[in-house]
Design an enzyme around this catalytic site. Structure first.
Site, PDB file in Angstrom:
ATOM      1  N   ASP A 190       0.847  -1.193   0.000  1.00 13.87           N
ATOM      2  CA  ASP A 190       0.000   0.000   0.000  1.00 13.87           C
ATOM      3  C   ASP A 190       0.877   1.235   0.000  1.00 13.87           C
ATOM      4  O   ASP A 190       2.006   1.202   0.513  1.00 13.87           O
ATOM      5  CB  ASP A 190      -0.920   0.013   1.225  1.00 13.87           C
ATOM      6  CG  ASP A 190      -2.068  -0.982   1.115  1.00 13.87           C
ATOM      7  OD1 ASP A 190      -2.472  -1.310  -0.017  1.00 13.87           O
ATOM      8  OD2 ASP A 190      -2.565  -1.416   2.164  1.00 13.87           O
ATOM      9  N   ASP A 213      -7.032  -1.259  -4.472  1.00 14.00           N
ATOM     10  CA  ASP A 213      -8.065  -0.926  -3.478  1.00 14.00           C
ATOM     11  C   ASP A 213      -9.068   0.070  -4.052  1.00 14.00           C
ATOM     12  O   ASP A 213     -10.275  -0.065  -3.846  1.00 14.00           O
ATOM     13  CB  ASP A 213      -7.441  -0.334  -2.214  1.00 14.00           C
ATOM     14  CG  ASP A 213      -6.547  -1.301  -1.461  1.00 14.00           C
ATOM     15  OD1 ASP A 213      -6.718  -2.528  -1.606  1.00 14.00           O
ATOM     16  OD2 ASP A 213      -5.665  -0.814  -0.727  1.00 14.00           O
TER      17      ASP A 213
END
Length: 154
Positions: A113, A129
């Protein structure tokens, strides 16, 4: 026509994986760099959980769920291809997001991430995401509107 929507998914998966590769190659774990002051930073982290780091360390669970969800998504996409462009794009985005993070889980054991919103307290996320959330939102809106049309006989 199915190929167009699968190509959309493939492009998003490629972009997601390329950006993750770039982050890993240019940042150390935990490094952060502001992109837009007080709005957006790039912060490299590992996420072993799902959304909001839920169920951390449950790699096998996420792999099984993702395989099932992707199989269902591809089946539904093929079966309902001409039903609605909105629905088809939503499923394509959902598939891209699921597969993008699935690749990380299989290859690395965690998801990379990097996008951090500096103006609110929100989990750090990635391109997969974003695709997943937008896709699910589109599917949900389609279902709500479709049920409303059925209820009103339109």
């Amino acid at each position: 026509m199915l190929a167009v929507y699968l190509l959309l998914s493939a492009v998003i998966i490629g972009l997601d994986q390329w950006f993750k590769f770039w982050i890993v190659g240019n940042f150390n774990l935990g490094d952060a760099q502001q992109v837009i002051p007080n709005v957006l930073s790039l912060t490299y982290i590992h996420n072993t959980g799902g959304a909001f780091s839920l169920l951390e360390g449950q790699r096998v669970f996420f792999i099984i769920i993702t395989v099932a969800a992707v199989a269902a998504g591809i089946y539904y996409l093929a079966k309902h291809l001409h039903e609605s462009k909105w629905l088809t794009i939503g499923i394509s985005l959902f598939l891209a997001g699921a597969v993008g993070n699935f690749i990380d889980r299989l290859r690395l054991g965690y998801v990379v991430d990097m996008f951090q919103l500096d103006f609110i307290n929100f989990p750090i996320f990635n391109i997969a995401d974003m695709a997943l959330v937008i896709g699910v939102a589109m599917i949900f809106i389609y279902i709500l509107l479709d049920e409303r049309e059925k209820k009103h006989g339109k």
